[in-house]
Design an enzyme around this catalytic site. Structure first.
Site, PDB file in Angstrom:
ATOM      1  N   GLU A 166       0.524  -1.146   0.085  1.00 31.66           N
ATOM      2  CA  GLU A 166      -0.081   0.001  -0.119  1.00 31.66           C
ATOM      3  C   GLU A 166       0.927   1.477  -0.095  1.00 31.66           C
ATOM      4  OE1 GLU A 166      -2.977  -0.485  -0.515  1.00 31.66           O
ATOM      5  OE2 GLU A 166      -3.747  -2.128   0.348  1.00 31.66           O
TER       6      GLU A 166
ATOM      7  N   HIS B 231      -2.422   1.393   8.738  1.00 34.44           N
ATOM      8  CA  HIS B 231      -3.464   0.473   8.155  1.00 34.44           C
ATOM      9  C   HIS B 231      -3.592  -0.733   8.834  1.00 34.44           C
ATOM     10  CE1 HIS B 231      -5.988  -1.625   5.694  1.00 34.44           C
ATOM     11  NE2 HIS B 231      -5.183  -2.247   5.151  1.00 34.44           N
TER      12      HIS B 231
ATOM     13  N   HIS C  39      -6.513  -4.166   9.766  1.00 32.40           N
ATOM     14  CA  HIS C  39      -7.831  -4.904   9.513  1.00 32.40           C
ATOM     15  C   HIS C  39      -8.427  -5.227  11.021  1.00 32.40           C
ATOM     16  CE1 HIS C  39      -5.754  -6.925   5.746  1.00 32.40           C
ATOM     17  NE2 HIS C  39      -5.669  -5.407   5.638  1.00 32.40           N
TER      18      HIS C  39
ATOM     19  N   GLU D 138     -16.638   9.473  24.738  1.00 36.08           N
ATOM     20  CA  GLU D 138     -15.342  10.199  24.349  1.00 36.08           C
ATOM     21  C   GLU D 138     -15.247  10.353  22.981  1.00 36.08           C
ATOM     22  OE1 GLU D 138     -12.500   9.753  27.500  1.00 36.08           O
ATOM     23  OE2 GLU D 138     -14.209  10.461  28.887  1.00 36.08           O
TER      24      GLU D 138
ATOM     25  N   HIS E   1     -12.516  -4.310   4.362  1.00 34.81           N
ATOM     26  CA  HIS E   1     -10.983  -4.365   4.251  1.00 34.81           C
ATOM     27  C   HIS E   1     -10.497  -3.885   5.763  1.00 34.81           C
ATOM     28  CE1 HIS E   1      -7.134  -3.809   1.944  1.00 34.81           C
ATOM     29  NE2 HIS E   1      -7.055  -4.083   3.055  1.00 34.81           N
TER      30      HIS E   1
HETATM   31  O1  2HA Z   1      -0.309  -5.544   3.907  1.00 26.09           O
HETATM   32  O2  2HA Z   1      -3.143  -5.150   4.416  1.00 26.09           O
HETATM   33  O3  2HA Z   1      -4.057  -3.682   2.300  1.00 26.09           O
HETATM   34  C1  2HA Z   1      -1.443  -6.301   3.419  1.00 26.09           C
HETATM   35  C2  2HA Z   1      -2.603  -5.371   3.478  1.00 26.09           C
HETATM   36  C3  2HA Z   1      -3.082  -4.667   2.080  1.00 26.09           C
HETATM   37 ZN    ZN Z   2      -5.202  -4.393   4.213  1.00 25.84          ZN
END
Ligand code: 2HA
Ligand code: ZN
Length: 272
Positions: A116, A140, A142, A170, A211
């Site tokens: 990414e 990022h 998940h 909050e 995602h």
């Molecule tokens: O790194 O999460 O979006 C793997 C991911 C791609």
């Molecule tokens: Zn991801």
């Protein structure tokens, strides 16, 4: 002294490890980049490799020219970072044109920065401008509860911001701008990078449908805390719905305004 003992590396590694322990990083899921300060680059410089090749980024990020980032490696597992940093993460330098990078440390057995990387760099580029150089992190993850909500709530910033603000008192203080939402898109490409970076002009948090989440912030604690707060709020909403009675009462819009006023933050009024 090893590079892992430097403060910036300790902070970076701790966030990766904490994220894994939260259950947000199955396998190679998630990624994380940190824009280093000049002092941090100097501290790491003795460990740098000489004269590596430049690789095209595929986009141009002019205002990131000459910057250095710590990045997770593509395909690497967050779970392994604390025990094996030089095989799982890297430091990359951006060239003077802002269109190529080179690895100056890390990924000793080969590899490239996160898949990414275009999204991360475009988001950093936006945040560097809009926060006057303050924000240094794009993270990022998940996060399962937020991902679950993308199957049941309308995919709008308004719907997500309202639910997340109202599920824990909050929340409006932690993310008064609300959250942006990107519809399902192919990960890793420039389309999702551009869609996300447009929203990063307005929000610190972008939800990618089905995602995960992208969070931005000035430092490790604030950014991890933002991710944690949003995911926990989603979890509470799901727990409440799972009782099977529907939502009987919640925080009203006027109460959101009262909290914001009491804590001196400005809520994104378009969601009220
Ligand atoms: O790194 O999460 O979006 C793997 C991911 C791609
Ligand atoms: Zn991801």
């Amino acid at each position: 002294m090893s590079i892992a003992e430097l403060e910036v590396m300790k902070g970076y590694i701790r966030l990766c490890d904490d994220g894994f322990k939260m259950g947000w990083h199955e396998r190679n899921g998630g990624n994380f980049t940190y824009r280093m300060t000049a002092n941090e680059v100097d501290a790491c410089r003795p460990f740098f490799y000489p004269n590596r090749e430049w690789t095209s980024i595929g986009i141009t990020v002019g205002n990131l020219a000459g910057e250095y980032f710590i990045s997770t490696g593509s395909g690497k597992f967050m779970r392994n970072i604390a025990d094996n940093i030089d095989d799982t993460i890297c430091i990359v330098e951006i060239n003077r044109e802002g269109n190529a990078y080179r690895i100056v440390w890390g990924l000793v057995h080969g590899g490239v920065p996160t898949s990414e990387f275009p999204s991360h760099l475009l988001n950093h580029s936006v945040k560097k401008v809009t926060t006057n150089n303050l924000y240094r992190i794009i993270y990022h993850a998940h996060t399962p509860n937020v991902i679950a909500l993308t199957f049941v709530l309308p995919l709008t910033a308004r719907d997500f911001s309202r639910v997340l603000w109202k599920s824990m008192t909050e929340c409006p203080i932690v993310f008064p701008a609300g959250v942006g939402v990107v519809p399902w898109m192919i990960p890793g490409g420039t389309d999702i990078a551009i869609a996300s970076s447009e929203l990063m002009k307005e929000y610190d948090t972008i939800i990618w449908a089905h995602h995960g989440i992208f969070c931005s912030g000035p430092d490790f604690d604030t950014t991890f805390g933002l991710m944690h707060t949003i995911e926990k709020s989603a979890e509470i909403y799901i727990k409440a719905l799972s009782c099977g009675q529907g939502i009987r009462q919640t925080i009203t819009d006027d109460e959101l305004r009262q909290v914001a006023k009491a804590f001196g933050v400005t809520l994104n009024e378009k969601f009220l």
